[in-house]
Design a protein around this motif. Structure first.
Motif, PDB file in Angstrom:
ATOM      1  N   SER A   1       0.814  -1.216   0.000  1.00  0.00           N
ATOM      2  CA  SER A   1       0.000   0.000   0.000  1.00  0.00           C
ATOM      3  C   SER A   1       0.843   1.258   0.000  1.00  0.00           C
ATOM      4  N   SER A   2       2.148   1.174   0.257  1.00  0.00           N
ATOM      5  CA  SER A   2       2.971   2.374   0.315  1.00  0.00           C
ATOM      6  C   SER A   2       3.443   2.836  -1.053  1.00  0.00           C
ATOM      7  N   VAL A   3       3.353   2.008  -2.071  1.00  0.00           N
ATOM      8  CA  VAL A   3       3.782   2.408  -3.403  1.00  0.00           C
ATOM      9  C   VAL A   3       2.686   3.240  -4.036  1.00  0.00           C
ATOM     10  N   SER A   4       3.014   4.491  -4.435  1.00  0.00           N
ATOM     11  CA  SER A   4       1.976   5.350  -4.995  1.00  0.00           C
ATOM     12  C   SER A   4       2.304   5.830  -6.392  1.00  0.00           C
ATOM     13  N   SER A   5       3.295   5.248  -7.066  1.00  0.00           N
ATOM     14  CA  SER A   5       3.493   5.610  -8.460  1.00  0.00           C
ATOM     15  C   SER A   5       2.447   4.872  -9.261  1.00  0.00           C
ATOM     16  N   THR A   6       1.629   5.627  -9.982  1.00  0.00           N
ATOM     17  CA  THR A   6       0.459   5.021 -10.593  1.00  0.00           C
ATOM     18  C   THR A   6       0.048   5.758 -11.851  1.00  0.00           C
ATOM     19  N   VAL A   7      -0.867   5.161 -12.574  1.00  0.00           N
ATOM     20  CA  VAL A   7      -1.458   5.799 -13.742  1.00  0.00           C
ATOM     21  C   VAL A   7      -2.930   6.012 -13.424  1.00  0.00           C
ATOM     22  N   ALA A   8      -3.284   7.192 -12.992  1.00  0.00           N
ATOM     23  CA  ALA A   8      -4.682   7.511 -12.667  1.00  0.00           C
ATOM     24  C   ALA A   8      -4.729   8.894 -12.056  1.00  0.00           C
ATOM     25  N   GLY A   9      -5.924   9.396 -11.886  1.00  0.00           N
ATOM     26  CA  GLY A   9      -6.080  10.678 -11.212  1.00  0.00           C
ATOM     27  C   GLY A   9      -6.056  10.469  -9.713  1.00  0.00           C
ATOM     28  N   ASP A  10      -5.832  11.506  -8.964  1.00  0.00           N
ATOM     29  CA  ASP A  10      -5.867  11.409  -7.512  1.00  0.00           C
ATOM     30  C   ASP A  10      -6.428  12.697  -6.947  1.00  0.00           C
ATOM     31  N   ASN A  11      -6.302  12.865  -5.648  1.00  0.00           N
ATOM     32  CA  ASN A  11      -6.911  14.019  -5.002  1.00  0.00           C
ATOM     33  C   ASN A  11      -6.077  15.285  -5.130  1.00  0.00           C
ATOM     34  N   LYS A  12      -4.992  15.283  -5.874  1.00  0.00           N
ATOM     35  CA  LYS A  12      -4.177  16.481  -6.052  1.00  0.00           C
ATOM     36  C   LYS A  12      -4.468  17.168  -7.378  1.00  0.00           C
ATOM     37  N   ASN A  13      -5.634  16.925  -7.948  1.00  0.00           N
ATOM     38  CA  ASN A  13      -6.070  17.552  -9.181  1.00  0.00           C
ATOM     39  C   ASN A  13      -5.159  17.271 -10.366  1.00  0.00           C
ATOM     40  N   ARG A  14      -4.560  16.109 -10.394  1.00  0.00           N
ATOM     41  CA  ARG A  14      -3.804  15.707 -11.573  1.00  0.00           C
ATOM     42  C   ARG A  14      -4.790  15.181 -12.609  1.00  0.00           C
ATOM     43  N   PRO A  15      -4.489  15.385 -13.885  1.00  0.00           N
ATOM     44  CA  PRO A  15      -5.421  14.910 -14.908  1.00  0.00           C
ATOM     45  C   PRO A  15      -5.512  13.391 -14.931  1.00  0.00           C
ATOM     46  N   GLU A  16      -6.662  12.895 -15.310  1.00  0.00           N
ATOM     47  CA  GLU A  16      -6.849  11.461 -15.417  1.00  0.00           C
ATOM     48  C   GLU A  16      -5.916  10.916 -16.493  1.00  0.00           C
ATOM     49  N   GLY A  17      -5.290   9.789 -16.200  1.00  0.00           N
ATOM     50  CA  GLY A  17      -4.371   9.173 -17.144  1.00  0.00           C
ATOM     51  C   GLY A  17      -2.944   9.653 -17.010  1.00  0.00           C
ATOM     52  N   SER A  18      -2.672  10.571 -16.094  1.00  0.00           N
ATOM     53  CA  SER A  18      -1.306  11.048 -15.925  1.00  0.00           C
ATOM     54  C   SER A  18      -0.523  10.081 -15.043  1.00  0.00           C
ATOM     55  N   VAL A  19       0.788  10.138 -15.170  1.00  0.00           N
ATOM     56  CA  VAL A  19       1.678   9.288 -14.394  1.00  0.00           C
ATOM     57  C   VAL A  19       2.396  10.169 -13.384  1.00  0.00           C
ATOM     58  N   TYR A  20       2.375   9.761 -12.122  1.00  0.00           N
ATOM     59  CA  TYR A  20       3.034  10.548 -11.085  1.00  0.00           C
ATOM     60  C   TYR A  20       3.743   9.628 -10.104  1.00  0.00           C
ATOM     61  N   ASP A  21       4.604  10.207  -9.273  1.00  0.00           N
ATOM     62  CA  ASP A  21       5.429   9.451  -8.350  1.00  0.00           C
ATOM     63  C   ASP A  21       5.582  10.242  -7.058  1.00  0.00           C
ATOM     64  N   ASP A  22       4.688  10.017  -6.113  1.00  0.00           N
ATOM     65  CA  ASP A  22       4.735  10.766  -4.862  1.00  0.00           C
ATOM     66  C   ASP A  22       5.867  10.350  -3.931  1.00  0.00           C
ATOM     67  N   ASN A  23       6.426   9.162  -4.135  1.00  0.00           N
ATOM     68  CA  ASN A  23       7.491   8.685  -3.246  1.00  0.00           C
ATOM     69  C   ASN A  23       8.882   8.849  -3.825  1.00  0.00           C
ATOM     70  N   ASP A  24       9.014   9.524  -4.951  1.00  0.00           N
ATOM     71  CA  ASP A  24      10.302   9.803  -5.581  1.00  0.00           C
ATOM     72  C   ASP A  24      11.115   8.549  -5.892  1.00  0.00           C
ATOM     73  N   TYR A  25      10.433   7.521  -6.431  1.00  0.00           N
ATOM     74  CA  TYR A  25      11.129   6.310  -6.850  1.00  0.00           C
ATOM     75  C   TYR A  25      11.764   6.474  -8.226  1.00  0.00           C
ATOM     76  N   PHE A  26      11.172   7.308  -9.066  1.00  0.00           N
ATOM     77  CA  PHE A  26      11.631   7.427 -10.440  1.00  0.00           C
ATOM     78  C   PHE A  26      12.921   8.228 -10.497  1.00  0.00           C
TER      79      PHE A  26
END
Length: 138
Positions: free
Chosen positions: A20-45
């Motif tokens: 559950s701690s891995v949050s790099s994903t392809v989807a929207g979230d509660n930070k107003n990112r567009p749907e389908g975007s790729v983000y990495d909140d844990n700085d793994y990339f």
């Protein structure tokens, strides 16, 4: 027997927390990112390629050649077969290597790939797709 059950419960709990701690994903979230975007909140990339590998239909060769499935160049006079890279709304060209040098992965908020009608806002330059990179606002 009781010890084995307790160990099994702890192992399952640790596995659940790790998954559950891995949050790099392809989807929207509660930070107003567009749907389908790729983000990495844990700085793994560690590079822009790490983001692009998570996007379905984007191919990256070892030499830094990026292509988007389904996009074909209709006129290589004005745009090569690679997508247009846009960083924070500014078109920076068609070179993956140049775009990767311009932005550090820790400062990327999300990456979104546009193709087809979505890429038409960039005119003929977006004919092979567009890779939008949005950096974090500090």
């Amino acid at each position: 027997m009781r010890t084995a059950i307790i160990l099994l419960i702890f192992a399952f709990a640790a596995f659940t927390v790790a998954c559950s701690s891995v949050s790099s994903t392809v989807a929207g979230d509660n930070k107003n990112r567009p749907e389908g975007s790729v983000y990495d909140d844990n700085d793994y990339f560690t590079s822009l390629a790490d983001y692009l590998h998570k996007v379905p239909g984007v191919n990256i060769s070892g030499s830094g050649m990026v292509t988007i499935r389904g996009m074909n160049s209709f006129d290589t006079t004005y745009s090569p077969i690679t997508p247009l890279f846009v960083i924070d709304g500014i078109a920076v060209g068609y070179s993956y290597n140049e775009a990767n040098r311009m932005v550090h992965p820790l400062y990327i908020d999300y990456v979104k790939v546009l193709k087809g009608p979505d890429a038409t806002i960039y005119g003929s330059r977006g004919g092979n797709g567009v890779i939008e990179i949005v950096t974090r606002k500090m």
